[in-house]
Design an enzyme around this catalytic site. Structure first.
Site, short mmCIF file in Angstrom:
data_model
loop_
_atom_site.label_atom_id
_atom_site.label_comp_id
_atom_site.label_asym_id
_atom_site.label_seq_id
_atom_site.Cartn_x
_atom_site.Cartn_y
_atom_site.Cartn_z
N ILE A 41 -26.89 61.70 -56.86
CA ILE A 41 -25.69 62.46 -57.22
C ILE A 41 -25.01 62.96 -55.94
O ILE A 41 -25.13 64.12 -55.57
CB ILE A 41 -26.03 63.65 -58.15
CG1 ILE A 41 -26.80 63.16 -59.38
CG2 ILE A 41 -24.76 64.36 -58.57
CD1 ILE A 41 -27.16 64.26 -60.36
N PRO A 42 -24.31 62.06 -55.24
CA PRO A 42 -23.62 62.50 -54.03
C PRO A 42 -22.50 63.48 -54.37
O PRO A 42 -21.75 63.29 -55.33
CB PRO A 42 -23.08 61.21 -53.43
CG PRO A 42 -23.11 60.20 -54.51
CD PRO A 42 -24.15 60.63 -55.49
N HIS A 43 -22.43 64.56 -53.59
CA HIS A 43 -21.39 65.57 -53.79
C HIS A 43 -21.14 66.27 -52.46
O HIS A 43 -21.92 66.14 -51.52
CB HIS A 43 -21.78 66.56 -54.88
CG HIS A 43 -23.08 67.25 -54.65
ND1 HIS A 43 -24.30 66.62 -54.82
CD2 HIS A 43 -23.38 68.51 -54.25
CE1 HIS A 43 -25.27 67.47 -54.55
NE2 HIS A 43 -24.75 68.61 -54.18
N GLY A 44 -20.04 67.00 -52.40
CA GLY A 44 -19.64 67.64 -51.15
C GLY A 44 -20.40 68.92 -50.86
O GLY A 44 -21.25 69.36 -51.63
#
Length: 145
Positions: free
Chosen positions: A61-64
């Site tokens: 879950i790539p996120h900033g």
């Protein structure tokens, strides 16, 4: 409020073959959806450098970062399924789910995704889905209040 996940934000199959390309692909879908600015994708890489976004059960879950919240225009998800597993720091990933949440909204979104991916039967249904439309149909509940 618009839906967090729309049909155009689901890609099957994804084109990435590396972790970096998968992050870029998931991030670009969020940019194309108008949910984030291109700077948010840079923040996704920054987050990944500090802590892996691999979650288990073929999911990342790539996120900033917290500092990138001003690059988020609206809460949204992108979902990319890969036919061949991507090496994510030694783990197999078949799903890269990009997340952008306004005012902490990403935590609720992450919770909904985690519930789906904690069920191995649901993960197998997502892997077996023949199209982006089928994957969307299996995940559209993330839009429920």
């Amino acid at each position: 409020m618009s839906d967090i996940l729309g049909p155009s934000q689901v890609r099957v199959p994804g084109t990435a073959t590396t972790k970096d390309d998968a992050i870029r692909e998931a991030g670009q879908i969020l940019v194309d959806a108008g949910a984030v600015t291109p700077a948010y994708v840079d923040a996704m890489f920054e987050r990944e450098r500090s802590v892996s976004t691999y979650m288990g059960n073929y999911l990342a879950i790539p996120h900033g970062t917290n500092e990138s919240k001003d690059t988020i225009r609206r809460s949204a998800l992108s979902v990319v399924r890969y036919d061949s597993p991507i090496d994510w720091d030694g783990n197999e990933v078949r799903f890269a789910v990009g997340v952008a949440g306004v005012e902490g909204g990403h935590l609720e979104i992450l919770n909904k995704i985690a519930i789906v991916f904690s069920d191995e039967d649901e993960v197998q249904k997502l892997i077996a889905a023949a199209s982006a439309e089928e994957v969307y149909a299996l995940l559209h509940a993330v839009n429920d209040e």
